[in-house]
Design a protein around this motif. Sequence first.
Motif, PDB file in Angstrom:
ATOM      1  N   TRP A 132       0.763  -0.995  -0.085  1.00 22.96           N
ATOM      2  CA  TRP A 132       0.000   0.098  -0.005  1.00 22.96           C
ATOM      3  C   TRP A 132       0.929   1.400   0.020  1.00 22.96           C
ATOM      4  O   TRP A 132       1.819   1.601   0.861  1.00 22.96           O
ATOM      5  CB  TRP A 132      -0.861  -0.029   1.412  1.00 22.96           C
ATOM      6  N   ARG A 153       4.421  -1.574   2.891  1.00 21.25           N
ATOM      7  CA  ARG A 153       3.493  -0.507   2.923  1.00 21.25           C
ATOM      8  C   ARG A 153       4.344   0.810   3.332  1.00 21.25           C
ATOM      9  O   ARG A 153       5.232   1.007   4.028  1.00 21.25           O
ATOM     10  CB  ARG A 153       2.776  -0.744   4.121  1.00 21.25           C
ATOM     11  N   TYR A 191       8.143  -1.873   5.818  1.00 26.02           N
ATOM     12  CA  TYR A 191       7.294  -0.722   6.098  1.00 26.02           C
ATOM     13  C   TYR A 191       8.043   0.367   6.308  1.00 26.02           C
ATOM     14  O   TYR A 191       8.852   0.699   7.081  1.00 26.02           O
ATOM     15  CB  TYR A 191       6.520  -1.178   7.346  1.00 26.02           C
TER      16      TYR A 191
END
Length: 425
Positions: A4, A17, A30
């Motif tokens: 994402w 992400r 991340y």
Amino acid sequence: MVGWSASGTNYGVAVGRVANGSGSGVALGYLANGYNYGAAVGREADGSANGAAMGYRANGAVTGVAVGVWANGYDNGVAVGNMATGSVYGAAVGRQANGYESGAAVGRNANGANSGAALGYLANGYFLGAAVGRNANGANSGAALGYWANGTNSGAAIGREANGSVSGAALGYLANGSTYGAAVGLAANGAISGVAMGDTADGTNFGAAVGASANGYNSGVALGYGADGYNYGVAVGRNANGAQTNVAIGAGANAQGGVQRIAIGNNVTNTLDDTVRIRGKLYLDGATGGIYTNVGGFGSSDWGLKAFTIDHPLDPENKILRHFCLEGPQVWNVYAGNVQLVNGQATVQLPDYYSALNRVGSEIYSLTPIGGAFPVGVKQKVQGNRFVIVAKQDGEVSWTIKVLRNDPGCLEDLRRRPVEQMKSE
């Protein structure tokens, strides 16, 4: 791009992400950031701007390298280890190692920040210093090598717990040369501008001690095993003792216990203040050969009375006997003896060296009959190292000759030290 809001634009790669590998970078994890030719692996790792970072919150941004949780190699630095810091051209390897700002640190909690170097657990070479060994400390331009060695503040220390801090030098286990001192040897102590060389030698406080257990503490000097020149004293020789302003030279020489005593020679002991005791004969060779004193009283006080002192023959344990020299402006030799007249005549034989040592012809003769008065005289003055006494009867005669010295040594001495001389000469 995988994840994402991951960004791998402009030839980049991003996995995770909000990972950012844009601008030919690589980001994995991340919030990992490999932007602009960087590489970042791990949560919140940052290798942006040609950097490389691996680990949680590792930071190798701006051409740096960081490997480990919270490792920081930002701005051309290198950091390897949990919370290691090598940022700003530094290098750090080890947990919480710190090589910040051109420093180098290897070991857990090692600190070589600000152009220093540190190798070992808790080693500290901060600010131009160097430290090698666990807890070694060479901070502030110092150097330390050994467990707990301390060379801080421009000092140098080599050995376990050696201390050369504050411009000192120490070599050996527990050696202490702190505060401008120097110490070499096990537990040697030359702190506070002192010098000590030898196991447990002590030259603390402006002293000097060379030899195992030598003691020159407090402006003293000690040279030799067990020599003691403590407190302004001087001791040279094994177990020599010149402590407390005294001087002892020779193995076992002892002048301590008073003030201004001097003992010279093996096992010589001086128990009288302001005196010198020397074992053996004293020869004055060269210069003027003079003995000068400052006794006060007459004239300039440059010359004193010449004397010899011996144990009193009747009470040697408690008294001394002192005899003084006969003085005059000329240098005389004296020869004396007794001779028996036979047929009213006797020849007196003088030493073989008599004519070479003395000025023949300068003799002053004294003759004394023994056992009764009768006329006696010199029939023949000194010739060939002998002279002849004559009388009108036989008997014993006591004779004395005074004669001027005439050897080269005497003449040279008189030339250097004339009878009368200007004070300015």
